[in-house]
Design a protein around this motif. Structure first.
Motif, mmCIF file in Angstrom:
data_model
loop_
_atom_site.group_PDB
_atom_site.id
_atom_site.type_symbol
_atom_site.label_atom_id
_atom_site.label_comp_id
_atom_site.label_asym_id
_atom_site.label_seq_id
_atom_site.Cartn_x
_atom_site.Cartn_y
_atom_site.Cartn_z
ATOM 1 N N TYR A 92 0.842 -1.199 0.000
ATOM 2 C CA TYR A 92 0.000 0.000 0.000
ATOM 3 C C TYR A 92 0.872 1.242 0.000
ATOM 4 O O TYR A 92 1.788 1.377 0.807
ATOM 5 N N ASN A 93 0.605 2.139 -0.924
ATOM 6 C CA ASN A 93 1.203 3.478 -0.923
ATOM 7 C C ASN A 93 2.725 3.445 -0.822
ATOM 8 O O ASN A 93 3.331 4.199 -0.075
ATOM 9 N N GLY A 94 3.339 2.542 -1.569
ATOM 10 C CA GLY A 94 4.792 2.469 -1.610
ATOM 11 C C GLY A 94 5.426 1.711 -0.468
ATOM 12 O O GLY A 94 6.650 1.698 -0.326
ATOM 13 N N GLY A 95 4.620 1.073 0.362
ATOM 14 C CA GLY A 95 5.138 0.290 1.478
ATOM 15 C C GLY A 95 4.195 -0.857 1.784
ATOM 16 O O GLY A 95 3.535 -1.380 0.880
ATOM 17 N N TYR A 96 4.108 -1.237 3.057
ATOM 18 C CA TYR A 96 3.294 -2.382 3.441
ATOM 19 C C TYR A 96 2.574 -2.080 4.746
ATOM 20 O O TYR A 96 3.151 -1.498 5.678
ATOM 21 N N ILE A 97 1.301 -2.469 4.825
ATOM 22 C CA ILE A 97 0.553 -2.355 6.067
ATOM 23 C C ILE A 97 0.552 -3.720 6.735
ATOM 24 O O ILE A 97 0.140 -4.718 6.143
ATOM 25 N N VAL A 98 1.036 -3.771 7.970
ATOM 26 C CA VAL A 98 1.102 -5.012 8.737
ATOM 27 C C VAL A 98 0.298 -4.846 10.020
ATOM 28 O O VAL A 98 0.101 -3.724 10.504
ATOM 29 N N GLU A 99 -0.162 -5.961 10.548
ATOM 30 C CA GLU A 99 -0.930 -5.965 11.798
ATOM 31 C C GLU A 99 -2.070 -4.970 11.730
ATOM 32 O O GLU A 99 -2.488 -4.376 12.717
ATOM 33 N N ASN A 100 -2.565 -4.732 10.514
ATOM 34 C CA ASN A 100 -3.780 -3.970 10.208
ATOM 35 C C ASN A 100 -3.657 -2.455 10.306
ATOM 36 O O ASN A 100 -4.467 -1.738 9.736
ATOM 37 N N ASP A 101 -2.666 -1.909 11.009
ATOM 38 C CA ASP A 101 -2.611 -0.447 11.086
ATOM 39 C C ASP A 101 -1.204 0.099 11.212
ATOM 40 O O ASP A 101 -1.023 1.256 11.564
ATOM 41 N N ILE A 102 -0.198 -0.710 10.925
ATOM 42 C CA ILE A 102 1.190 -0.258 11.025
ATOM 43 C C ILE A 102 1.791 -0.215 9.621
ATOM 44 O O ILE A 102 1.769 -1.207 8.887
ATOM 45 N N PHE A 103 2.326 0.943 9.254
ATOM 46 C CA PHE A 103 2.909 1.121 7.931
ATOM 47 C C PHE A 103 4.416 0.954 7.992
ATOM 48 O O PHE A 103 5.091 1.590 8.812
#
Length: 274
Positions: free
Chosen positions: A58-69
């Motif tokens: 997402y948006n040039g990175g990764y969302i982990v644990e649902n709300d951490i970029f």
């Protein structure tokens, strides 16, 4: 931050799931293209002590644990923690914290509605009442340390992301943005200020270095999910926090959908770090 959705709109708000550092905005930008996450990236995420369940690009990175970029810089950074440990039940922080204390952190809300502005003021008021070495100030112009902005994304797989944020930088600055979901199924057509403010309060927690309180077993607040990771880089136990599940903590992985602020143990953790 996330919440669970249902095909029946009348029960939309029965459960709200916080995906922390993740939380929202009134603008409606198109969502960035989401691609398949490679095994190499998943291995990097796991090595950092984060869960690989439900990771999305997402948006040039990764969302982990649902709300951490996490961006590539986060994934490539070397560990600065001498001890790697498996998460138990205490509160956890990231390796990087905000430095150069005491310090005022300037927060700007961009293109969001009244409930988000008032929710930001509420979150700031709650932090500033603790007498910490970091304080927060909402600004309407000039440079901000944290910008709260919006994204627009509907439910997926029975959940909807309420918002997300990242962790402090290696240079000692707070993470510079909080993204809040402006989709109607996130907060409804008339968002509750206490609810929005609680989500922003949670996401600010990520920005200054807090991981989820139930890191060791997110099923405690979410109903499922287990341990968020193998506790490598970015999971440092905070001394003095409880040895058992901590009800009502502002950094629980999933929210009850209502007004949640600091409990007594949260204050211990915040005072220990700041």
């Amino acid at each position: 931050m996330k919440k669970q959705t249902s095909s029946i709109l009348s029960i939309l708000f029965l459960a709200v799931f916080v995906t922390l550092a993740a939380c929202q905005k009134e603008s409606k930008p198109e969502a960035p293209a989401q691609g398949e996450v490679s095994q190499q990236v998943l291995d990097q995420i796991k090595a950092k002590g984060f869960s690989t369940a439900g990771v999305r690009a997402y948006n040039g990175g990764y969302i982990v644990e649902n709300d951490i970029f996490l961006d590539q810089e986060n994934l490539s950074a070397e560990s600065t923690t001498p001890n790697v440990r498996i998460a138990e039940v205490e509160q956890y922080r990231t390796n990087n914290l905000v430095r150069n204390l005491p310090r005022v952190i300037r927060v700007k809300v961009v293109n969001l509605g009244t409930a988000f502005v008032q929710g930001t003021d509420l979150a700031i008021q709650r932090y500033n009442a603790l007498g910490l070495s970091i304080t927060f100030q909402r600004v309407t112009s000039g440079t901000a340390n944290i910008t709260i902005q919006g994204f627009y994304e509907g439910p997926s797989g029975g959940f909807i992301t309420l918002g997300y944020a990242g962790f402090p930088t290696s240079s000692g600055n707070p993470y510079n943005s909080i993204s809040m979901n402006t989709h109607p199924q996130a907060y409804g057509s008339n968002p509750n200020v206490n609810y929005v403010g609680s989500v922003i309060q949670h996401e600010i927690g990520h920005c200054i270095g807090f991981r989820h309180t139930d890191y060791m077993n997110r099923a405690y607040s979410c109903g499922s999910g287990g341990n968020e990771g193998s506790a490598g880089v970015g999971a440092v136990r905070i001394p003095g926090t409880p040895s058992g599940p901590d009800a009502a903590s502002w950094m629980l992985a999933c929210s009850n959908g209502g007004n949640r602020t600091f409990n007594a143990n949260d204050r211990i953790a915040l005072n220990y770090l700041y």
